[in-house]
Write an enzyme that holds these catalytic residues in place. Structure first.
Site, PDB file in Angstrom:
ATOM      1  CE  LYS A 173      -4.400  -1.602   1.788  1.00 45.95           C
ATOM      2  NZ  LYS A 173      -5.457  -1.372   2.757  1.00 45.95           N
TER       3      LYS A 173
ATOM      4  CE  LYS B 255      -6.055  -8.509  -2.277  1.00 41.87           C
ATOM      5  NZ  LYS B 255      -5.607  -8.095  -0.929  1.00 41.87           N
TER       6      LYS B 255
ATOM      7  CE  LYS C 226     -12.312  -2.461   0.160  1.00 38.34           C
ATOM      8  NZ  LYS C 226     -13.178  -2.253   1.254  1.00 38.34           N
TER       9      LYS C 226
HETATM   10  P1  TYM Z   1     -10.774  -5.436   3.933  1.00 36.12           P
HETATM   11  O1  TYM Z   1     -11.758  -4.369   4.226  1.00 36.12           O
HETATM   12  O2  TYM Z   1      -9.674  -5.156   2.969  1.00 36.12           O
HETATM   13  O3  TYM Z   1     -11.507  -6.722   3.435  1.00 36.12           O
HETATM   14  C1  TYM Z   1     -12.596  -7.268   4.165  1.00 36.12           C
HETATM   15  C2  TYM Z   1     -12.543  -8.788   4.128  1.00 36.12           C
HETATM   16  O4  TYM Z   1     -12.614  -9.244   2.767  1.00 36.12           O
HETATM   17  C3  TYM Z   1     -11.547 -10.148   2.534  1.00 36.12           C
HETATM   18  N1  TYM Z   1     -11.124 -10.027   1.119  1.00 36.12           N
HETATM   19  C4  TYM Z   1     -11.094 -11.045   0.257  1.00 36.12           C
HETATM   20  N2  TYM Z   1     -11.420 -12.343   0.393  1.00 36.12           N
HETATM   21  C5  TYM Z   1     -11.293 -13.130  -0.698  1.00 36.12           C
HETATM   22  N3  TYM Z   1     -10.858 -12.661  -1.912  1.00 36.12           N
HETATM   23  C6  TYM Z   1     -10.530 -11.363  -2.088  1.00 36.12           C
HETATM   24  N4  TYM Z   1     -10.133 -10.917  -3.281  1.00 36.12           N
HETATM   25  C7  TYM Z   1     -10.643 -10.482  -0.965  1.00 36.12           C
HETATM   26  N5  TYM Z   1     -10.401  -9.166  -0.786  1.00 36.12           N
HETATM   27  C8  TYM Z   1     -10.699  -8.904   0.494  1.00 36.12           C
HETATM   28  C9  TYM Z   1     -10.453  -9.721   3.481  1.00 36.12           C
HETATM   29  O5  TYM Z   1      -9.534 -10.774   3.714  1.00 36.12           O
HETATM   30  C10 TYM Z   1     -11.244  -9.356   4.719  1.00 36.12           C
HETATM   31  O6  TYM Z   1     -11.556 -10.511   5.464  1.00 36.12           O
HETATM   32  N6  TYM Z   1      -7.781  -5.268   7.894  1.00 36.12           N
HETATM   33  C11 TYM Z   1      -9.071  -5.754   7.441  1.00 36.12           C
HETATM   34  C12 TYM Z   1     -10.242  -5.199   8.231  1.00 36.12           C
HETATM   35  C13 TYM Z   1     -10.125  -5.416   9.687  1.00 36.12           C
HETATM   36  C14 TYM Z   1     -10.285  -6.642  10.390  1.00 36.12           C
HETATM   37  C15 TYM Z   1     -10.104  -6.325  11.760  1.00 36.12           C
HETATM   38  C16 TYM Z   1     -10.593  -7.935   9.989  1.00 36.12           C
HETATM   39  C17 TYM Z   1      -9.840  -4.463  10.612  1.00 36.12           C
HETATM   40  N7  TYM Z   1      -9.832  -5.006  11.849  1.00 36.12           N
HETATM   41  C18 TYM Z   1     -10.195  -7.316  12.753  1.00 36.12           C
HETATM   42  C19 TYM Z   1     -10.688  -8.928  11.003  1.00 36.12           C
HETATM   43  C20 TYM Z   1     -10.486  -8.603  12.344  1.00 36.12           C
HETATM   44  C21 TYM Z   1      -9.233  -5.334   5.994  1.00 36.12           C
HETATM   45  O7  TYM Z   1      -8.643  -4.391   5.535  1.00 36.12           O
HETATM   46  O8  TYM Z   1     -10.157  -5.990   5.295  1.00 36.12           O
END
Ligand code: TYM
Length: 334
Positions: A112, A196, A199
């Site tokens: 990032k 992957k 967004k």
């Molecule tokens: P974020 O917002 O990027 O994504 C949310 C969830 O979606 C999953 N994900 C995917 N799964 C499969 N294929 C993909 N292409 C894909 N893109 C995203 C992510 O693995 C995630 O589960 N840091 C986290 C948010 C967060 C969090 C937490 C999660 C903050 N605190 C505590 C669990 C526990 C994040 O940026 O997810």
């Protein structure tokens, strides 16, 4: 019972990867009877600048997606992260537990921040520490996430262990289990089976958004990159064919089938036959979610009621834990 916790960042439209890798799994776990804490990670979102009005709207949008996908506020605690101040309090303490060397290894920061590390926010760097606080504040034991979060979960376990050791409080924080399961833990771009779905991909054709209408979804699947070969009969036959592998995984996750079962049905067929079936399945399984999401977004009062109630419940769970942590650390109690 297991205590499940997870969150999604409020940083733009949700896509099929978020839905299959995370959201749909939260609903399964809720329905299996495990207590679930599911939040909107608005504090994580601002590690890169967000337009304030949009941040509020995106927070409601994620909450709408939670409800539309089937999270039930009478069974799950649904809340905005920033409405529970203990996340920030515990994150500070964990900033003093985590080591620079641990954070230097985080691949997501490297991706990032790119070439402009010195211009990234400090928050982006310490982002995984806040994530550890999110999880451990509720003493969560199961964290359903996609594969890209694996490293952050390992860091969370290291922080829990170091805190317990540093202060001589064995087992105070549990070791949370990453729950990275099912056929869609890493949904790939529809334009490139080696990248992957995300967004931040500039091509909207690379992903299916939860806000796409039926026609758009069908069109994106039609245009999805594939290869000239027929589908194999076995999962092993998908090796070296990233686009085929991805489309089969998406089908399996949407249909709640194993990839083996999908190939038993479609093995020997070309994409000319498979893609229309996949489009049909995607539209029929997503349409109820997307239309309910649209309805909820037009009625923010309902979303706000859910978030307010969830925030109150989350604060009730979190407060005694953070109070105890402050005592353990030696902060003045009065
Ligand atoms: P974020 O917002 O990027 O994504 C949310 C969830 O979606 C999953 N994900 C995917 N799964 C499969 N294929 C993909 N292409 C894909 N893109 C995203 C992510 O693995 C995630 O589960 N840091 C986290 C948010 C967060 C969090 C937490 C999660 C903050 N605190 C505590 C669990 C526990 C994040 O940026 O997810």
């Amino acid at each position: 019972p297991r205590r499940i916790l997870s969150g999604i960042q409020a940083s733009g439209a949700l896509h099929l990867g978020n839905y299959l890798g995370a959201l749909k799994r939260f609903v399964e776990m809720q329905n299996a009877g495990d207590p679930c804490y599911v939040f909107v990670a608005d504090m994580h979102a601002i590690t890169v600048w967000q337009d304030p009005a949009k941040l509020t709207a995106q927070t409601r949008e994620i909450a709408a997606a939670y409800l539309a996908a089937g999270l039930d506020p009478s069974k799950s605690v649904i809340f905005p992260q920033s409405a529970v101040p203990a996340h920030a309090e515990l994150a500070w303490i964990f900033n003093c537990t985590a080591r620079l060397g641990w954070l230097d290894r985080m691949t997501q920061f490297k991706e990032k921040s790119g070439k402009h590390k010195e211009r990234s926010s400090v928050g982006l760097y310490t982002y995984p520490v806040l994530q550890a606080a999110d999880i451990l504040l509720y003493k969560a034991t199961g964290v359903p996430v996609g594969e890209d979060q694996k490293q952050h979960l390992e860091l969370t376990r290291d922080i829990a262990q170091k805190f317990n050791n540093d202060f001589g409080v064995p087992n105070f924080f549990p070791q949370p289990e990453p729950m990275i399961q099912g056929p869609a833990t890493r949904v790939m771009s529809l334009r490139d089976g080696t990248a992957k779905m995300s967004k931040s991909d500039p091509s909207d054709l690379s992903r299916i958004n939860l806000t796409d209408d039926a026609e758009t979804i069908a069109n994106k699947i039609k245009k999805a990159k594939s290869d000239m070969d027929v589908l194999p009969d076995t999962v092993e036959g998908l090796e070296g064919r990233p686009e085929a592998k991805n489309l089969v995984a998406i089908y399996a996750a949407l249909a709640d089938m194993s990839r083996e079962a999908v190939l038993a049905e479609f093995g020997g067929q070309g994409f000319g036959g498979f893609k229309p079936k996949l489009a049909e399945l995607a539209v029929s399984s997503m349409a109820p979610v997307t239309s309910e999401m649209r309805r909820l977004i037009n009625d923010p009062a309902e979303i706000d009621r859910v978030l307010a109630k969830g925030a109150e419940q989350a604060r009730e769970t979190a407060q005694p834990v953070v109070d105890e942590v402050k005592k353990i650390v030696g902060f003045w109690q009065g």
